[in-house]
Design a protein around this motif. Structure first.
Motif, PDB file in Angstrom:
ATOM      1  N   VAL A 114       0.848  -1.205   0.000  1.00  0.00           N
ATOM      2  CA  VAL A 114       0.000   0.000   0.000  1.00  0.00           C
ATOM      3  C   VAL A 114       0.875   1.243   0.000  1.00  0.00           C
ATOM      4  O   VAL A 114       0.606   2.217  -0.723  1.00  0.00           O
ATOM      5  CB  VAL A 114      -0.941  -0.014   1.217  1.00  0.00           C
ATOM      6  N   HIS A 115       1.928   1.221   0.795  1.00  0.00           N
ATOM      7  CA  HIS A 115       2.875   2.343   0.834  1.00  0.00           C
ATOM      8  C   HIS A 115       3.463   2.598  -0.547  1.00  0.00           C
ATOM      9  O   HIS A 115       3.524   3.748  -1.021  1.00  0.00           O
ATOM     10  CB  HIS A 115       3.982   2.025   1.838  1.00  0.00           C
ATOM     11  N   ALA A 118       0.860   4.159  -2.801  1.00  0.00           N
ATOM     12  CA  ALA A 118       0.621   5.561  -2.457  1.00  0.00           C
ATOM     13  C   ALA A 118       1.730   6.450  -3.025  1.00  0.00           C
ATOM     14  O   ALA A 118       1.475   7.560  -3.508  1.00  0.00           O
ATOM     15  CB  ALA A 118       0.515   5.722  -0.945  1.00  0.00           C
ATOM     16  N   ILE A 130      -5.973   6.277   0.843  1.00  0.00           N
ATOM     17  CA  ILE A 130      -5.404   5.132   1.547  1.00  0.00           C
ATOM     18  C   ILE A 130      -6.441   4.573   2.523  1.00  0.00           C
ATOM     19  O   ILE A 130      -6.879   5.268   3.446  1.00  0.00           O
ATOM     20  CB  ILE A 130      -4.132   5.534   2.303  1.00  0.00           C
ATOM     21  N   GLY A 155       1.464   2.548   5.738  1.00  0.00           N
ATOM     22  CA  GLY A 155       0.910   2.902   4.432  1.00  0.00           C
ATOM     23  C   GLY A 155       1.171   4.321   3.987  1.00  0.00           C
ATOM     24  O   GLY A 155       1.337   4.591   2.789  1.00  0.00           O
ATOM     25  N   THR A 165      -2.953  13.069  -0.487  1.00  0.00           N
ATOM     26  CA  THR A 165      -3.354  11.968   0.390  1.00  0.00           C
ATOM     27  C   THR A 165      -4.714  12.219   1.031  1.00  0.00           C
ATOM     28  O   THR A 165      -4.978  13.310   1.550  1.00  0.00           O
ATOM     29  CB  THR A 165      -2.316  11.748   1.513  1.00  0.00           C
TER      30      THR A 165
END
Length: 254
Positions: A114-115, A118, A130, A155, A165
């Motif tokens: 996920v990180h 992103a 996220i 994340g 974000t």
């Protein structure tokens, strides 16, 4: 605006639903967006990737943004069937959902993955939504805050900002079930996420929007959207029906 001054975002996740005829839903949302609603709330629709370009065209000239539901962390390469952040941006998308619980559960996505996604979203100029959330078992074990804080800690990339974000809290047990946490439960989780964001990105945490998702519908939207630190909704099934989706967005009209 929410009470904090953060502009609310109501995002629809169509998941694996929609054929070309579904463009009519985008057109109906566009036609139902009054000037007052368009000025008060950001509206986003995330269709399947097959419909992104058509939805962008249908939303052209309106306040509706179009986003993707997933992406590959790499910009290009031998990854058959995948779509990159750059490809989404090239289609006209401006957002992308990252780490939805269904991706975590069915495709074994990790917090590290996920990180990476992103970061890829930021690389292409997209805003990454996220997702974090606990299962029914984790909630019953009293581990909700530990789970969502750990997902967030890994994340969220270093240097994340409100521009690139958004966070979405979706309790897994509430997605598509008709069940929702109490407003007090949601307030507790969102406050904890806001505090953790502060540890991760400092003062910028106060500007980052945190959405709630999980069986949001017109009948409960106003109550849920009024909860402290809830800056909008990530909507599943109700986003497939234009009037239901608009009804949720109208929760911010006074």
């Amino acid at each position: 605006m929410t009470k904090s001054g953060r502009r609310p975002l109501v995002a629809g996740n169509w998941k694996m639903n929609g054929l070309r005829a579904s463009i009519a839903v985008v057109e109906a949302v566009r036609n139902g967006l009054t000037p007052e609603l368009g000025e008060s709330t950001d509206v986003l629709i995330c269709p399947p990737s097959t419909l992104i370009a058509s939805c962008v065209a249908a939303a052209y000239g309106s306040p509706i943004a179009i986003g993707g539901q997933n992406l590959h962390a790499k910009p290009s390469g031998a990854f058959t069937g995948s779509i990159s952040a750059e490809m989404l941006a090239d289609l006209g998308a401006s957002y992308v959902i990252v780490g939805h619980s269904e991706r975590r559960a069915y495709h074994h996505e990790t917090d590290d993955g996920v990180h990476a996604k992103a970061l890829a979203a930021r690389r292409a100029g997209l805003c990454g939504i996220i997702c974090v959330g606990e299962t029914k078992e984790e909630r019953e074990e009293g581990r909700t805050l530990d789970i969502v804080r750990a997902q967030l800690a890994i994340g969220v990339p270093k240097g994340a900002s409100a521009r690139d974000t958004v966070i979405a809290y979706e309790p897994v047990w509430a997605i598509g079930t008709g069940l929702t946490p109490t407003p007090a439960d949601i307030a507790e989780v969102h406050a904890s996420l806001r505090e953790m964001l502060g540890q991760l990105i400092g003062a910028e945490a106060q500007a980052v929007r945190i959405l709630y998702g999980g069986s949001v519908k017109p009948s409960n939207a106003r109550e849920l959207m009024a909860v402290e630190n809830v800056d909008g909704a990530l909507v599943g099934g109700a986003s497939l029906v234009a009037e239901d989706f608009l009804g949720i967005a109208r929760a911010y009209l006074r």
